[in-house]
Design a protein around this motif. Structure first.
Motif, mmCIF file in Angstrom:
data_model
loop_
_atom_site.group_PDB
_atom_site.id
_atom_site.type_symbol
_atom_site.label_atom_id
_atom_site.label_comp_id
_atom_site.label_asym_id
_atom_site.label_seq_id
_atom_site.Cartn_x
_atom_site.Cartn_y
_atom_site.Cartn_z
ATOM 1 N N SER A 139 38.031 31.131 28.556
ATOM 2 C CA SER A 139 38.104 30.058 29.602
ATOM 3 C C SER A 139 37.029 29.188 29.747
ATOM 4 O O SER A 139 36.108 29.351 28.943
ATOM 5 C CB SER A 139 38.126 30.832 31.115
ATOM 6 N N GLN A 169 36.756 33.884 38.208
ATOM 7 C CA GLN A 169 37.095 33.542 39.489
ATOM 8 C C GLN A 169 36.683 32.125 39.773
ATOM 9 O O GLN A 169 37.492 31.349 40.501
ATOM 10 C CB GLN A 169 36.830 34.579 40.360
ATOM 11 N N ARG A 214 36.060 29.558 38.004
ATOM 12 C CA ARG A 214 36.963 28.694 37.423
ATOM 13 C C ARG A 214 38.245 28.505 38.010
ATOM 14 O O ARG A 214 38.994 27.473 37.798
ATOM 15 C CB ARG A 214 37.115 29.013 35.732
ATOM 16 N N PHE A 215 38.709 29.619 38.294
ATOM 17 C CA PHE A 215 40.129 29.501 38.983
ATOM 18 C C PHE A 215 40.106 28.860 40.359
ATOM 19 O O PHE A 215 41.081 27.917 40.485
ATOM 20 C CB PHE A 215 40.578 31.004 39.274
ATOM 21 N N ILE A 248 42.266 25.392 40.889
ATOM 22 C CA ILE A 248 42.982 25.188 42.090
ATOM 23 C C ILE A 248 42.724 23.920 42.886
ATOM 24 O O ILE A 248 43.488 23.018 43.229
ATOM 25 C CB ILE A 248 42.904 26.444 43.020
ATOM 26 N N LEU A 299 43.220 39.212 39.828
ATOM 27 C CA LEU A 299 42.051 38.653 39.087
ATOM 28 C C LEU A 299 40.876 39.286 39.812
ATOM 29 O O LEU A 299 40.766 39.218 41.116
ATOM 30 C CB LEU A 299 41.926 37.045 39.577
#
Length: 212
Positions: free
Chosen positions: A16, A45, A47-48, A52, A202
Motif C-alpha cells: 500500500s 486504515q 491510507r484507506f 475514500i 480491515l
C-alpha cells in the motif's frame, strides 16, 4: 482475539502507499507514550481513509473521536479547497496532542477541533456532511449514527470503526458492554433501509455506509 492476522496486515501495508512523514511521527509518538496506543488507526486504515476522502472530495467532514489526530489528518487529505473537517474529542489531553499536530499541518486552516461530549456538540454544527467517521465510545455509536444521518447528504458516506471489536462480536453470547453495543449497532445497520452497507474486514472492522 485479533480478527485479522498481523502478518496479513503487514503484507497489505507493504503493498500500500506509504504513510506521510507527519503521520509516521504521530504513530511513533502515540505508540511510545500513550497507554491506549492501539486505538490509533494506523498505516493501512489511514491510507484507506485518505483514499475514500480523495474519492469523495468532501466539503464537510465530521469525525467523532479525534484521539491523537492521526485519522483526522488522513481524512483531511481529500478535503475540497474550501472544505472543513470538524473533529470531536472528549479527553482534553488527547485533544491537546492532536491540536499540536494539526497546527503543524498544511491542512490546519481547514480543521476545527471541538472538545467535549459528542452528543452535545453534534447538534451545534450546522453543516450538511459529505463524510462522517465514527470512532468514539462504542456505547454511543447508535446515538451518533442517528444524530448524523439526517445531516448527511444523499449519497454521503459514514465510516464506523471497530465493528469487529477485537473479534468479541463472534462470541456466543457476546460479552462486555462495548462488544454488546457494537453487536447491537451492527444488527441495527444490517436492517436499516436508509443506507447501503458493507462491513470490511480491515483492521478491527470498518463499516462503510452510503445514504440512500
Amino acid at each position: 482475539m485479533e480478527p485479522i492476522a498481523p502478518e496479513i496486515t503487514a503484507y497489505a501495508e507493504k503493498y500500500s502507499s506509504p504513510e506521510p512523514t507527519e503521520l509516521k511521527e504521530i504513530a511513533a509518538q502515540t505508540f511510545l507514550h500513550h497507554p491506549l496506543h492501539q486505538m490509533l488507526s494506523g498505516h493501512l486504515q489511514g491510507r484507506f481513509l485518505s483514499m475514500i476522502s480523495k474519492l469523495v472530495a468532501p466539503r464537510f467532514i465530521l469525525e467523532i473521536g479525534t484521539f491523537t489526530g492521526y485519522s483526522a489528518l488522513c481524512l483531511a487529505e481529500g478535503l475540497a479547497a474550501d472544505g472543513e473537517l470538524h473533529t470531536i474529542e472528549l479527553r482534553e489531553a488527547d485533544a491537546e496532542t492532536a491540536r499540536n499536530y494539526f497546527q503543524r499541518s498544511e491542512k490546519a486552516p481547514q480543521i476545527r477541533l471541538h472538545v467535549g461530549e459528542a452528543a452535545k456538540i453534534i447538534p451545534t454544527l450546522n453543516r450538511e456532511w459529505d463524510l462522517v467517521f465514527i470512532d468514539a465510545d462504542k456505547t454511543g455509536y447508535l446515538e451518533y449514527y442517528e444524530m448524523v444521518l439526517p445531516k448527511l447528504r444523499k449519497g454521503g458516506l459514514i465510516l464506523a470503526d471497530n465493528v469487529l471489536f477485537h473479534g468479541e462480536v463472534l462470541e456466543n453470547p457476546v460479552k462486555g458492554k462495548n462488544a454488546r453495543a457494537i453487536q447491537a449497532f451492527n444488527e441495527f445497520i444490517k436492517d436499516d433501509p436508509r443506507v447501503e452497507k458493507i462491513l470490511l474486514t480491515l483492521r478491527d472492522g470498518l463499516f462503510l455506509l452510503r445514504k440512500n
